[in-house]
Motif scaffolding. Structure first.
Motif, PDB file in Angstrom:
ATOM      1  N   ARG A 153       0.855  -1.429   0.137  1.00 29.74           N
ATOM      2  CA  ARG A 153      -0.110  -0.194   0.002  1.00 29.74           C
ATOM      3  C   ARG A 153       0.908   1.252   0.157  1.00 29.74           C
ATOM      4  NH1 ARG A 153      -5.180   1.398   1.531  1.00 29.74           N
ATOM      5  NH2 ARG A 153      -5.776  -0.971   1.546  1.00 29.74           N
ATOM      6  N   LEU A 154       0.604   2.040  -0.777  1.00 31.71           N
ATOM      7  CA  LEU A 154       1.460   3.333  -1.197  1.00 31.71           C
ATOM      8  C   LEU A 154       0.827   4.534  -1.604  1.00 31.71           C
ATOM      9  CD1 LEU A 154       4.537   3.581  -0.968  1.00 31.71           C
ATOM     10  CD2 LEU A 154       4.764   3.356  -3.221  1.00 31.71           C
ATOM     11  N   ALA A 155       1.185   5.655  -1.144  1.00 30.49           N
ATOM     12  CA  ALA A 155       0.818   6.900  -1.665  1.00 30.49           C
ATOM     13  C   ALA A 155       1.752   7.120  -2.982  1.00 30.49           C
ATOM     14  CB  ALA A 155       0.946   7.851  -0.745  1.00 30.49           C
ATOM     15  N   VAL A 156       1.008   7.423  -4.197  1.00 26.85           N
ATOM     16  CA  VAL A 156       1.625   7.819  -5.296  1.00 26.85           C
ATOM     17  C   VAL A 156       1.314   9.068  -5.725  1.00 26.85           C
ATOM     18  CG1 VAL A 156       1.622   6.986  -7.843  1.00 26.85           C
ATOM     19  CG2 VAL A 156       1.359   5.367  -6.061  1.00 26.85           C
ATOM     20  N   GLY A 157       2.453  10.033  -6.095  1.00 26.89           N
ATOM     21  CA  GLY A 157       2.258  11.505  -6.567  1.00 26.89           C
ATOM     22  C   GLY A 157       3.554  12.296  -5.992  1.00 26.89           C
ATOM     23  N   ASP A 158       3.278  13.575  -5.717  1.00 22.08           N
ATOM     24  CA  ASP A 158       4.356  14.502  -5.401  1.00 22.08           C
ATOM     25  C   ASP A 158       3.896  15.328  -3.992  1.00 22.08           C
ATOM     26  OD1 ASP A 158       2.493  16.416  -6.262  1.00 22.08           O
ATOM     27  OD2 ASP A 158       3.435  16.502  -8.025  1.00 22.08           O
ATOM     28  N   ASP A 159       4.563  16.215  -3.678  1.00 25.62           N
ATOM     29  CA  ASP A 159       4.435  16.913  -2.480  1.00 25.62           C
ATOM     30  C   ASP A 159       2.910  17.651  -2.572  1.00 25.62           C
ATOM     31  OD1 ASP A 159       6.975  16.250  -1.472  1.00 25.62           O
ATOM     32  OD2 ASP A 159       7.734  17.787  -2.055  1.00 25.62           O
ATOM     33  N   GLU A 160       2.370  17.919  -3.656  1.00 17.92           N
ATOM     34  CA  GLU A 160       1.280  18.727  -3.737  1.00 17.92           C
ATOM     35  C   GLU A 160       0.229  17.759  -3.820  1.00 17.92           C
ATOM     36  OE1 GLU A 160       1.874  21.200  -7.020  1.00 17.92           O
ATOM     37  OE2 GLU A 160       3.266  22.728  -5.852  1.00 17.92           O
ATOM     38  N   TYR A 161       0.301  16.634  -4.524  1.00 13.32           N
ATOM     39  CA  TYR A 161      -1.029  15.615  -4.803  1.00 13.32           C
ATOM     40  C   TYR A 161      -0.690  14.471  -4.654  1.00 13.32           C
ATOM     41  CZ  TYR A 161      -5.008  13.596  -6.758  1.00 13.32           C
ATOM     42  OH  TYR A 161      -6.286  13.052  -6.867  1.00 13.32           O
ATOM     43  N   GLU A 162      -1.299  13.366  -3.983  1.00  9.15           N
ATOM     44  CA  GLU A 162      -1.204  12.090  -3.886  1.00  9.15           C
ATOM     45  C   GLU A 162      -2.424  11.457  -3.924  1.00  9.15           C
ATOM     46  OE1 GLU A 162      -0.393  11.284   0.665  1.00  9.15           O
ATOM     47  OE2 GLU A 162       1.464  11.426  -0.653  1.00  9.15           O
ATOM     48  N   ALA A 163      -2.264  10.096  -4.321  1.00  7.35           N
ATOM     49  CA  ALA A 163      -3.531   9.087  -3.994  1.00  7.35           C
ATOM     50  C   ALA A 163      -3.058   7.820  -3.603  1.00  7.35           C
ATOM     51  CB  ALA A 163      -4.204   8.960  -5.424  1.00  7.35           C
ATOM     52  N   ILE A 164      -3.735   7.369  -2.560  1.00  8.50           N
ATOM     53  CA  ILE A 164      -3.222   5.968  -1.994  1.00  8.50           C
ATOM     54  C   ILE A 164      -3.739   4.771  -2.775  1.00  8.50           C
ATOM     55  CG2 ILE A 164      -3.242   4.649   0.104  1.00  8.50           C
ATOM     56  CD1 ILE A 164      -3.301   7.025   1.540  1.00  8.50           C
ATOM     57  N   PHE A 165      -3.247   3.887  -3.033  1.00 10.08           N
ATOM     58  CA  PHE A 165      -3.402   2.724  -4.071  1.00 10.08           C
ATOM     59  C   PHE A 165      -2.858   1.443  -2.991  1.00 10.08           C
ATOM     60  CE2 PHE A 165      -2.756   5.697  -7.173  1.00 10.08           C
ATOM     61  CZ  PHE A 165      -4.047   5.374  -8.007  1.00 10.08           C
ATOM     62  N   PRO A 166      -3.910   0.358  -3.028  1.00  8.67           N
ATOM     63  CA  PRO A 166      -3.313  -0.607  -2.210  1.00  8.67           C
ATOM     64  C   PRO A 166      -2.366  -1.665  -2.612  1.00  8.67           C
ATOM     65  CG  PRO A 166      -5.464  -1.178  -3.303  1.00  8.67           C
ATOM     66  CD  PRO A 166      -5.199   0.251  -3.588  1.00  8.67           C
ATOM     67  N   PHE A 167      -2.037  -1.647  -3.862  1.00  6.96           N
ATOM     68  CA  PHE A 167      -1.169  -2.579  -4.440  1.00  6.96           C
ATOM     69  C   PHE A 167      -0.291  -1.742  -5.475  1.00  6.96           C
ATOM     70  CE2 PHE A 167      -4.895  -4.884  -3.565  1.00  6.96           C
ATOM     71  CZ  PHE A 167      -4.465  -6.066  -2.583  1.00  6.96           C
ATOM     72  N   VAL A 168       1.128  -1.500  -4.914  1.00  9.23           N
ATOM     73  CA  VAL A 168       1.961  -0.719  -5.934  1.00  9.23           C
ATOM     74  C   VAL A 168       3.022  -1.352  -6.121  1.00  9.23           C
ATOM     75  CG1 VAL A 168       3.210   1.435  -6.050  1.00  9.23           C
ATOM     76  CG2 VAL A 168       0.790   1.412  -5.096  1.00  9.23           C
ATOM     77  N   GLU A 169       3.590  -1.642  -6.990  1.00 13.66           N
ATOM     78  CA  GLU A 169       5.077  -2.359  -7.263  1.00 13.66           C
ATOM     79  C   GLU A 169       6.197  -1.325  -7.632  1.00 13.66           C
ATOM     80  OE1 GLU A 169       7.381  -5.879  -9.359  1.00 13.66           O
ATOM     81  OE2 GLU A 169       5.568  -5.195 -10.252  1.00 13.66           O
ATOM     82  N   GLN A 170       7.129  -1.486  -6.729  1.00 15.94           N
ATOM     83  CA  GLN A 170       8.188  -0.220  -7.179  1.00 15.94           C
ATOM     84  C   GLN A 170       9.583  -1.066  -7.756  1.00 15.94           C
ATOM     85  OE1 GLN A 170       8.113   3.246  -4.204  1.00 15.94           O
ATOM     86  NE2 GLN A 170       7.915   1.665  -2.858  1.00 15.94           N
TER      87      GLN A 170
END
Length: 279
Positions: free
Chosen positions: A169-186
């Motif tokens: 589970r990870l927040a994807v975005g930058d310092d101004e905008y992000e959205a949390i997704f339950p399944f993120v591969e990095q």
């Protein structure tokens, strides 16, 4: 207004005696002193039940409910003949209680009944509708609750495929905008793949469109900021009745998500989802 003591039972559909699994499909209620007997059964929107018992022919459910409905109507006529018809002065309360007890007696049938329960109600009809909404329609279940359950299913599949550790589970975005997704591969601390379960089976078409637009706008904003990974999969659960207004709203929402660059798979397509996750 004085409250009435109502006796009720939850109707349960349990096609597999071996496992004991069941789904709540109706409510039967009686207030014998007030000569009230009524029931409410799930006869329209039963996709949840047939999905749960996916090996089952849906006709088995509809036939079982039809047989029960006929039986309940017959019992109501018997009760009327023993005093529930208000044209008669006498009311055989003891007979009514015995008949109710016989109805819900445990049997090895695919339709069963819970233990009898008591509820106080000012209006038995309104209370019957309220109990049906809670136990059968599960009106306490929000889209967030449903999506949490969908996430649990995906997580189980990923670990069964020995790739669960690749996703978090990870927040994807930058310092101004992000959205949390339950399944993120990095890879090298950069998101490269997203899997997001999405429930689009809400009761009203406008709710389906609103929820779809919410996630489409998040995807488009992340893309605009160049923070969206190259591959994004939404595993979607939609309405069963796709030829209705709800179905049209569902198709419209999917089209908008795909136009935003999202890949779509029905939540039930386990193998396709695993294939995407492995790639």
């Amino acid at each position: 207004m004085n409250k009435i003591a109502c006796q009720y039972t939850i109707v349960r559909f349990s096609p597999f005696i071996e496992t004991g699994e069941f789904a709540n499909v109706g409510i039967v209620m009686m207030a014998s002193k007030q000569r009230y007997f009524a029931s409410k059964l799930e006869t329209q929107r039963y996709a949840r039940i047939t999905r749960f018992f996916e090996e089952l022919d849906r006709k088995l459910y509809t036939q079982a409910i039809h047989v029960l409905k006929v039986e309940l109507e017959r019992l109501h006529q018997v009760l009327k003949a023993h005093g529930f018809d208000r044209r008669f002065k006498a009311n055989d309360v003891d007979f009514a209680q015995q008949l109710f007890a016989e109805l819900i007696r445990p049997r090895e049938n695919i339709v069963r009944f819970s233990e009898p329960r008591i509820v106080l109600a000012e209006n038995p009809k309104e209370k019957l509708d309220e109990l049906f909404s809670y136990y059968v329609e599960r009106n306490f279940v929000t889209k967030e609750y449903i999506e949490t359950r969908l996430e649990k299913g995906i997580r189980k599949w990923l670990y069964q495929a020995s790739i669960g550790d690749r996703f978090q589970r990870l927040a994807v975005g930058d310092d101004e905008y992000e959205a949390i997704f339950p399944f993120v591969e990095q890879v090298d601390d950069r998101p490269v793949k997203i899997i997001k379960p999405l429930n689009l089976a809400q009761e009203k078409p406008s709710k389906i469109i609103d929820h779809g637009n919410l996630w489409r706008s998040r995807i488009e904003e992340l893309k605009r900021r160049k923070r969206l990974p190259g591959r994004v999969l939404f595993t979607v659960r939609g309405p069963e009745d796709i030829d209705t207004h709800r179905g049209h709203a569902y198709k419209e929402s999917l089209d908008r998500l795909q136009n935003a660059g999202v890949e779509i798979e029905p939540y039930e397509n386990k193998e396709k989802i695993i294939e995407f996750a492995r790639a």
